[in-house]
Design an enzyme around this catalytic site. Structure first.
Site, PDB file in Angstrom:
ATOM      1  N   ALA A   1       0.816  -1.206   0.000  1.00 50.13           N
ATOM      2  CA  ALA A   1       0.000   0.000   0.000  1.00 50.13           C
ATOM      3  C   ALA A   1       0.849   1.255   0.000  1.00 50.13           C
ATOM      4  O   ALA A   1       1.828   1.353   0.736  1.00 50.13           O
ATOM      5  CB  ALA A   1      -0.914  -0.009   1.225  1.00 50.13           C
TER       6      ALA A   1
ATOM      7  N   SER B   1      -8.032  -2.036  -0.693  1.00 44.61           N
ATOM      8  CA  SER B   1      -6.813  -1.873   0.089  1.00 44.61           C
ATOM      9  C   SER B   1      -6.496  -0.372   0.197  1.00 44.61           C
ATOM     10  O   SER B   1      -7.332   0.394   0.650  1.00 44.61           O
ATOM     11  CB  SER B   1      -5.677  -2.674  -0.547  1.00 44.61           C
ATOM     12  OG  SER B   1      -4.577  -2.757   0.312  1.00 44.61           O
ATOM     13  N   ALA B   2      -5.304   0.068  -0.225  1.00 40.80           N
ATOM     14  CA  ALA B   2      -5.020   1.500  -0.195  1.00 40.80           C
ATOM     15  C   ALA B   2      -6.021   2.268  -1.048  1.00 40.80           C
ATOM     16  O   ALA B   2      -6.327   3.432  -0.765  1.00 40.80           O
ATOM     17  CB  ALA B   2      -3.604   1.770  -0.690  1.00 40.80           C
TER      18      ALA B   2
ATOM     19  N   GLU C   1      -7.868 -10.480   7.244  1.00 39.74           N
ATOM     20  CA  GLU C   1      -7.128  -9.356   6.675  1.00 39.74           C
ATOM     21  C   GLU C   1      -5.659  -9.319   7.111  1.00 39.74           C
ATOM     22  O   GLU C   1      -4.800  -8.844   6.376  1.00 39.74           O
ATOM     23  CB  GLU C   1      -7.799  -8.033   7.077  1.00 39.74           C
ATOM     24  CG  GLU C   1      -9.154  -7.778   6.444  1.00 39.74           C
ATOM     25  CD  GLU C   1      -9.064  -7.350   4.988  1.00 39.74           C
ATOM     26  OE1 GLU C   1      -7.948  -7.378   4.422  1.00 39.74           O
ATOM     27  OE2 GLU C   1     -10.113  -6.992   4.426  1.00 39.74           O
TER      28      GLU C   1
ATOM     29  N   HIS D   1      -6.071 -10.964   2.704  1.00 39.65           N
ATOM     30  CA  HIS D   1      -6.255  -9.623   2.156  1.00 39.65           C
ATOM     31  C   HIS D   1      -6.162  -9.663   0.631  1.00 39.65           C
ATOM     32  O   HIS D   1      -5.215 -10.203   0.063  1.00 39.65           O
ATOM     33  CB  HIS D   1      -5.180  -8.707   2.722  1.00 39.65           C
ATOM     34  CG  HIS D   1      -5.275  -7.285   2.249  1.00 39.65           C
ATOM     35  ND1 HIS D   1      -6.306  -6.452   2.609  1.00 39.65           N
ATOM     36  CD2 HIS D   1      -4.456  -6.551   1.438  1.00 39.65           C
ATOM     37  CE1 HIS D   1      -6.126  -5.256   2.056  1.00 39.65           C
ATOM     38  NE2 HIS D   1      -5.019  -5.292   1.345  1.00 39.65           N
TER      39      HIS D   1
END
Length: 554
Positions: free
Chosen positions: A150, A235-236, A363, A472
């Protein structure tokens, strides 16, 4: 320049030889040339900002003034400069094997060049879409490369949108998908007081915002409707969706009308000035420490020198007592984020748009693999304090040891008993990290906004891997590979602002989320792929974590 002329000459030859004309779009005085493949038309690498190089490095993005000539949008766009985040070479063989099996399922792009000149968008539409069609627009904000890195890696080239666009046409609910590149690590998220005082923090988020403004101005030429924009990320990218909802104190400025965040919510971080250590380290390592204006000095440093300096600060898979990942995470800056993210949420400074937000079951497992060398209760205590809350008194984090006990059966991967214990504290740390970074922030965000806007949440438990459980990114990659039932919900949500009612037989009723019933859509393997479940697991622990981050932001 010579290479660009050669590319345009080759394109002209291709046009002359093509049996059918390549698709084109007109922007200002320019002709943009794309490609059609398997019922999907793509235009890639269209610049939305001036190249952030030279004196424009470490400055707010500057919009392109206008377009003219011919734009070759037939090749993958250059990636913004990436920062390597390698797995620890000393990981036990079993951990490396388990990670490799998961990574083998991930779509990996061909090698694409990197450049500071990378602020571009890709536009993907159903074949035959034309200006004036006014299709809803889905805006993709990417996460890290292989969803693991990320804020330091990632690009539009790594996450093609063809499958989603094709599925939207099959459903009879066609959408335009726009994906954007934004600056990463030191180039996009440099911290420190010099950066804050100059008003140039969170440049990656500013890049995203400018791309959204570009969409308002130009998407009609591609057949999109600028009044029907949904932002979407994982995610990011999911965290970015949350930050865009907090930007401008929650004023979306008409840039989007709905949001989808997969495995990502606004993180409970502090002020960007708190990242002074990273700024000073980079300035020192590239030889700018003695300059009167160190930030201006950085604008003249070779790009690879900055990358090398940033690479010495640690990262997501280098835990040895430092928290390198926090160096490149968005923080409050007084401009884009006028206050700490959690404070903005509590004040209601959030764009009031319909929201889909969810997580996978496990996650934290991928990110806990690098902490295999934590073997005792004392090691876990040190990890919690030093990695997450170094500014807190030692006693402040002590209650977390009981909330995340040394019992593999209660750790992540969840529901596997004593199995998958890849290291003595691995399942414990995986549960803790998953809650700190994902489950806790999601619940905090949804609890705060569910009373003011429609909110739906999900939990993905469908794909499982030995050692990692449902890790994740697994939900996102399944969606991109297969255009699954979640893709149907996503497409319909983009059209109707409600995931329910998708024109397919693959979906079920998805109840809205609230802090009392906490109902989520659960995605499962087997004969029953979807059901409705609750979201109470470890609720006391996630609330304790979020309360701690209010006092001691990450």
């Amino acid at each position: 320049m010579f290479a660009r002329l050669v590319a345009l000459a080759s394109l002209a030859i291709g046009l002359a030889q093509a049996s059918t004309p390549l698709p084109t779009v007109h922007l200002d005085h320019a002709t943009v040339i794309g490609l059609t493949n398997n019922s999907v038309t793509s235009f890639t690498g269209i610049p939305f900002a001036k190249p952030p190089v030279g004196n424009l490095r470490f400055r707010l993005p500057v919009p392109v003034a206008g377009y003219s000539g011919t734009i070759n949008a037939t090749r993958p766009a250059a990636q913004c400069v990436q920062l390597a985040q390698d797995l620890r070479a000393d990981m036990p063989a079993e951990i490396q094997t388990d990670i490799a099996k998961y990574l083998a399922t991930i779509l990996m792009p061909a090698d694409v060049p990197q450049s500071e000149d990378c602020l571009t968008v890709d536009v993907t539409v159903p074949e035959g879409t034309k200006a004036g069609d006014k299709l809803p627009v889905l805006v993709s904000i990417y996460g890290g490369k292989a969803v693991l890195c990320a804020w330091v890696q990632g690009s539009t080239a790594q996450y093609p949108m063809d499958t989603v666009v094709r599925r939207s046409a099959e459903l009879g609910e066609p959408v335009v998908v726009v994906a954007m590149n934004y600056r990463l690590h030191a180039f996009g998220f440099l911290g420190g007081k010099e950066v804050k005082n100059s008003g140039v923090a969170n440049l990656g988020l500013q890049d995203q915002r400018l791309a959204l403004r570009w969409i308002q101005k130009h998407i009609s030429a591609f057949g999109g409707d600028p009044t029907k924009v949904t932002i979407w990320g994982e995610s990011a990218g999911g965290m970015s969706v949350g930050y865009q909802m907090l930007a401008n104190d929650g004023d979306a400025e008409g840039l989007f009308r709905a949001a989808v965040a997969q495995s990502g919510s606004p993180l409970p971080t502090g002020d960007v000035a708190d990242l002074q250590r990273a700024y000073d380290a980079i300035v020192s390592r590239v030889g700018c420490a003695r300059e009167a204006d160190t930030l201006q000095c950085l604008r003249g440093v070779p790009v690879q020198a900055i990358v090398a300096a940033a690479g010495t600060l640690g990262g997501q898979f280098s835990y040895q007592g430092t928290a390198g990942v926090i160096n490149w995470t968005p923080h409050a800056d007084g401009v884009f984020l006028t206050d700490l993210p959690q404070r903005l949420i509590l004040k209601g400074a959030v764009a009031r748009v319909p929201l889909l937000s969810g997580d996978v079951l496990d996650e934290g497992t991928l990110f806990a693999t690098s902490s295999f060398n934590a073997t005792t209760d004392a090691d876990f205590a040190a990890f919690v304090h030093d990695f997450s809350f170094p500014g807190a008194p030692a006693g402040a984090t002590a209650p977390l040891l009981a909330l995340y006990p040394d019992d593999p059966a209660r750790g992540s991967p969840f529901g596997t008993g004593a199995a998958d214990a890849l290291a003595p504290q691995y399942k414990r740390i995986a549960a803790y990290q998953g809650d700190l970074v994902w489950q806790g922030p999601r619940r905090f965000f949804l609890d705060a906004v569910s009373g003011t806007q429609p909110v739906w949440s999900y939990r993905f438990e469908r794909e499982t891997f030995t050692g990692l459980g449902t890790p994740h990114g697994s939900d996102y990659y399944e969606l991109l590979r297969e255009a699954n039932d979640m893709a149907d919900y996503l497409v319909h949500f983009t059209h109707a602002l409600d995931p329910n009612g998708a024109p397919s037989n693959r979906t079920i009723g998805w109840p809205r989320y609230d802090p009392v019933r906490r109902q989520v859509l659960r995605q499962l393997a087997g004969d029953v792929p979807l059901d409705v479940a609750d979201d109470f697991a470890r609720l006391g622990a996630t609330e304790a974590l979020m309360n701690l981050t209010l006092a001691y932001p990450l």
